[in-house]
Design a protein around this motif. Sequence first.
Motif, PDB file in Angstrom:
ATOM      1  N   VAL A 141       0.855  -1.191   0.000  1.00  0.00           N
ATOM      2  CA  VAL A 141       0.000   0.000   0.000  1.00  0.00           C
ATOM      3  C   VAL A 141       0.894   1.245   0.000  1.00  0.00           C
ATOM      4  CG1 VAL A 141      -1.714   1.345   1.274  1.00  0.00           C
ATOM      5  CG2 VAL A 141      -1.869  -1.155   1.216  1.00  0.00           C
ATOM      6  N   GLU A 165      -2.919   7.211   2.824  1.00  0.00           N
ATOM      7  CA  GLU A 165      -2.869   6.221   1.759  1.00  0.00           C
ATOM      8  C   GLU A 165      -3.237   6.894   0.436  1.00  0.00           C
ATOM      9  OE1 GLU A 165      -5.142   2.744   2.632  1.00  0.00           O
ATOM     10  OE2 GLU A 165      -4.168   2.413   4.573  1.00  0.00           O
ATOM     11  N   ARG A 166      -2.425   6.659  -0.574  1.00  0.00           N
ATOM     12  CA  ARG A 166      -2.611   7.359  -1.845  1.00  0.00           C
ATOM     13  C   ARG A 166      -3.944   7.016  -2.500  1.00  0.00           C
ATOM     14  NH1 ARG A 166       2.309   7.893  -5.929  1.00  0.00           N
ATOM     15  NH2 ARG A 166       3.001   9.130  -4.149  1.00  0.00           N
ATOM     16  N   ARG A 167      -4.392   5.773  -2.386  1.00  0.00           N
ATOM     17  CA  ARG A 167      -5.659   5.381  -3.018  1.00  0.00           C
ATOM     18  C   ARG A 167      -6.873   5.692  -2.158  1.00  0.00           C
ATOM     19  NH1 ARG A 167      -4.701  -0.422  -6.143  1.00  0.00           N
ATOM     20  NH2 ARG A 167      -3.101   0.330  -7.600  1.00  0.00           N
ATOM     21  N   ASN A 168      -6.637   6.051  -0.901  1.00  0.00           N
ATOM     22  CA  ASN A 168      -7.752   6.356  -0.010  1.00  0.00           C
ATOM     23  C   ASN A 168      -7.282   7.370   1.023  1.00  0.00           C
ATOM     24  OD1 ASN A 168      -9.993   6.450   1.603  1.00  0.00           O
ATOM     25  ND2 ASN A 168      -9.919   4.306   2.247  1.00  0.00           N
ATOM     26  N   THR A 169      -7.393   8.666   0.680  1.00  0.00           N
ATOM     27  CA  THR A 169      -6.875   9.703   1.561  1.00  0.00           C
ATOM     28  C   THR A 169      -7.689   9.836   2.847  1.00  0.00           C
ATOM     29  OG1 THR A 169      -8.144  11.383   0.353  1.00  0.00           O
ATOM     30  CG2 THR A 169      -5.845  11.033  -0.311  1.00  0.00           C
ATOM     31  N   ASN A 257       2.056  12.985  -4.994  1.00  0.00           N
ATOM     32  CA  ASN A 257       0.953  13.867  -5.358  1.00  0.00           C
ATOM     33  C   ASN A 257       0.980  15.084  -4.448  1.00  0.00           C
ATOM     34  OD1 ASN A 257       0.112  11.925  -7.154  1.00  0.00           O
ATOM     35  ND2 ASN A 257      -1.330  10.985  -5.719  1.00  0.00           N
TER      36      ASN A 257
END
Length: 293
Positions: A141, A165-169, A257
Amino acid sequence: TNQSIPNKNDLDDVFISPEASIQYLLDNNGLEIPKNCIKCNSSLTMVNLSLGQLKCSNDLCKCNKIISMFKGSHFESSRIDINLVLQIGYYWLQKVTQIEIIKTLGVSSKQVPKWIHYTREAVVNDIIQNQVENTIGGNDVVVDIIEKMFIARNDTEVWVIVGFERRNTDKLFVVRQPNRSAEGLLAVVDRYLKPGSIVYTKSWKGARNLNGLLDMNKSLSLHSSIYFINPRTGVYKKTIQNGKEVTESKGRCRSTNRIAITKLLCDEWRRKYSDCLWHRFIQACKSVEYYEK
């Protein structure tokens, strides 16, 4: 309509005047009246409620100093009436646009953006003071770790570290650190990241010294299963081979990001207090300890 924010009609009596707003704040833990004169410890007398001004009641003290009940609060630097400041905060919670706020309140186009900034500052401060100590990440992750310097009221520098978490901020942690050292980075990683996480440090100064430090600090439990990735120094993978720690370097990687830390913290504040946004905002107004540098 967000049920955690009262209907505007229910707050008309609060917003009608500066005095009404100040009394509401006092009744709901949004302001606190200083109890005693800092010079002679005598009680204080209200001089002007609409301006939040008090004065020492001891004629013998002769300090003649006007004390503001707004000092240290969200309202400290206000040059507009407190009821207008409170309404700007109310409309910000409702996600009303700046243009609509200006039209509704008749406040200048300079004051509204400024007080929206201060409102964000107050809720960010609320998150920083209380911290968000979640454990995030996991096997493969990707977790971004970013940092921002804030200045406390005692003029000390404080680094606020945010990992998400990049996929779930929505999954993040927020902690305070006294500096940006490699030791501090490893302590944060060891406590708040699950084994197997891939960590992007966004050129954090402390990440440049991880190679040697990883070998010296073998007490940290996650070293054998964390990837440290830094745009300047490349990718670091900590592995165990034949009972020995080995560091592998793999070229350069893309930058993290660039998500504004203020937006992350404001979003987290809204999630955390989603069932009591207005009540929590009033409490957040009471004391603003940290300021962006």
